[in-house]
Design a protein around this motif. Structure first.
Motif, PDB file in Angstrom:
ATOM      1  N   ASP A  98      58.193  17.386 137.948  1.00  0.00           N
ATOM      2  CA  ASP A  98      58.593  16.333 137.008  1.00  0.00           C
ATOM      3  C   ASP A  98      58.257  16.792 135.595  1.00  0.00           C
ATOM      4  OD1 ASP A  98      59.421  13.811 135.996  1.00  0.00           O
ATOM      5  OD2 ASP A  98      58.591  12.767 137.725  1.00  0.00           O
ATOM      6  N   VAL A  99      58.498  15.927 134.634  1.00  0.00           N
ATOM      7  CA  VAL A  99      58.218  16.284 133.241  1.00  0.00           C
ATOM      8  C   VAL A  99      56.842  15.762 132.845  1.00  0.00           C
ATOM      9  CG1 VAL A  99      60.657  16.257 132.615  1.00  0.00           C
ATOM     10  CG2 VAL A  99      59.297  14.166 132.400  1.00  0.00           C
TER      11      VAL A  99
ATOM     12  N   GLU B 201      62.869   7.184 141.672  1.00  0.00           N
ATOM     13  CA  GLU B 201      61.483   7.470 141.230  1.00  0.00           C
ATOM     14  C   GLU B 201      61.060   6.567 140.086  1.00  0.00           C
ATOM     15  OE1 GLU B 201      58.171   9.329 138.976  1.00  0.00           O
ATOM     16  OE2 GLU B 201      60.176   8.836 138.270  1.00  0.00           O
ATOM     17  N   GLU B 202      61.982   6.287 139.179  1.00  0.00           N
ATOM     18  CA  GLU B 202      61.625   5.508 137.984  1.00  0.00           C
ATOM     19  C   GLU B 202      61.378   4.028 138.305  1.00  0.00           C
ATOM     20  OE1 GLU B 202      60.931   6.834 135.232  1.00  0.00           O
ATOM     21  OE2 GLU B 202      62.120   8.641 134.928  1.00  0.00           O
TER      22      GLU B 202
ATOM     23  N   ASP C  42      64.217  14.122 131.938  1.00  0.00           N
ATOM     24  CA  ASP C  42      63.319  13.490 132.934  1.00  0.00           C
ATOM     25  C   ASP C  42      64.181  12.733 133.938  1.00  0.00           C
ATOM     26  OD1 ASP C  42      61.534  11.956 134.374  1.00  0.00           O
ATOM     27  OD2 ASP C  42      60.897  10.748 132.678  1.00  0.00           O
ATOM     28  N   ASP C  43      64.453  13.231 135.102  1.00  0.00           N
ATOM     29  CA  ASP C  43      63.883  14.466 135.600  1.00  0.00           C
ATOM     30  C   ASP C  43      65.012  15.305 136.172  1.00  0.00           C
ATOM     31  OD1 ASP C  43      61.858  16.303 136.472  1.00  0.00           O
ATOM     32  OD2 ASP C  43      61.861  15.383 138.445  1.00  0.00           O
TER      33      ASP C  43
ATOM     34  N   HIS D 121      63.161  14.303 140.827  1.00  0.00           N
ATOM     35  CA  HIS D 121      63.925  13.055 140.944  1.00  0.00           C
ATOM     36  C   HIS D 121      65.238  13.087 140.165  1.00  0.00           C
ATOM     37  CE1 HIS D 121      62.714  10.800 137.194  1.00  0.00           C
ATOM     38  NE2 HIS D 121      61.543  11.397 137.330  1.00  0.00           N
TER      39      HIS D 121
END
Ligand SMILES: [Zn+2]
Length: 345
Positions: A224-225, A201-202, A169-170, A62
């Motif tokens: 992702d993280v 995404e967030e 991130d990310d 993302h």
């Protein structure tokens, strides 16, 4: 590794819903590294190798970051905000910020005082950003309601190949999926290889939904993280024994496909690469969950980059882990074949 491009991405503002500047850089960067590069209405950039192949593998990292959004301006000219994604509100007071306006970046200072510093219940609505405006009318010459805000910080190199910055991130994942795609092309991958840098995404997951619905992949991998347990008191009992610099993290959870995890492990073994294992219950909280439930259902796995201080302005990651993720995912693309049978029995 193209560190110059990676650092350029990490220094670019891409608050969820306002990712276009970053996505544009990726779009341009990938032009000579993929057979096809597209952008959709949300700004998701998808790069493809072998676009005519019937079997499709989609990697998603993302592009968006957490931050703030301007909601109102006080009579004194200070900006009021809401959170975009999961911020730590107490990290903001006393720090400089960037406000992304239609005329470019302007700078602000987040108010702090003994009273504010003592307030552990601080909410985003309690924050005030001082841009040096004389009053409300003056402030509104420079900013619009809805403008997004990040910390005024750039990435820095620490010791032993570690880096620190906001929103690794990310954006690390966004970089990884594109570099893995380019490398898979060089290595002669035969299946349809797709890499997308998703928006939202967030906050909404909409970028992954749009892309996976349209690509209709046979397999998806979210990149992702994940939290490390190597310092700062995060218990390994919660997620697994995860450390910085010890390689990509494979996730076990009820929805992640075990055969895909086996395949990732086999790829790592072939490369002589160390990998780590984490556990999640139910949902992964990544684009993987979204892609999984598109179309007729998409088997997925999650490859994570170890990260310290997630969602803080000083996230710490390892360039060695980034390189390993690129190499692992390029190998994964190459190892995929049209006749893969993912049924468990
Ligand atoms: Zn993330």
């Amino acid at each position: 590794m193209n560190k110059v491009f990676l650092f350029d991405l990490l220094n670019t503002g891409s608050v969820s819903g306002n990712e276009a500047e970053l996505e544009k850089k990726i779009y341009e960067y990938m032009q000579d590294k993929a057979d096809r590069v597209t952008v959709d209405e949300l700004g998701n950039v998808t790069a493809v190798i072998n676009p005519d192949a019937p079997f499709k593998v989609l990697l998603a990292g993302h592009a968006d970051e957490i931050g703030l959004m301007v909601t109102a301006v006080g009579n004194d000219g200070t900006l009021m905000v809401t959170n975009i994604g999961g911020i730590y509100t107490t990290t903001y007071p006393g720090h400089k910020v960037r406000i992304y306006t239609k005329n470019g970046i302007i700078y602000g200072a987040v108010a702090n005082s003994r009273e504010i510093a003592k307030n552990s219940e601080l909410k985003a609505a309690d924050l005030r950003i001082d841009i040096g405006a004389k009053d409300k009318a003056d402030a509104l010459q420079y900013v619009e309601l809805g403008d997004t805000v990040t910390f005024d910080t750039d990435v820095r190199e620490l010791q032993n190949g570690c880096i620190s910055g906001r929103a690794l991130d990310d954006r690390l994942g966004a970089f990884i999926v594109m570099e893995a795609l380019a490398k898979a092309g060089e290595k002669g991958a035969a299946v349809g290889c797709y890499a997308v840098t998703t928006t939202g995404e967030e906050t909404t997951g909409n970028g992954a939904y749009f892309t996976s619905s349209r690509v209709q992949p046979n397999i998806a991998i979210a990149v992702d993280v994940t939290y490390t347990s190597d310092n700062c008191g995060i218990s390994e009992a919660l997620t697994g024994d995860i450390a910085l610099g010890k390689g990509p993290v494979i996730c076990n959870n009820p929805s992640i496909h075990k055969k895909l995890n086996e395949k990732l492990r086999a790829c790592a073994a072939k490369l002589g690469m160390q990998i780590q294992t984490e556990a999640a219950n139910g949902r992964t909280g990544t684009d993987g969950d979204t892609m999984h439930r598109t179309g007729i259902g998409v088997p997925f796995a999650l490859v994570s980059i170890p990260l310290r201080y997630m969602h803080n302005p000083d996230e710490v990651g390892s360039l060695a882990d980034v390189q390993d993720c690129i190499d692992l995912l390029a190998e994964f693309f190459v190892s995929c074949t049209e006749d893969m049978d993912l049924r468990p029995f």
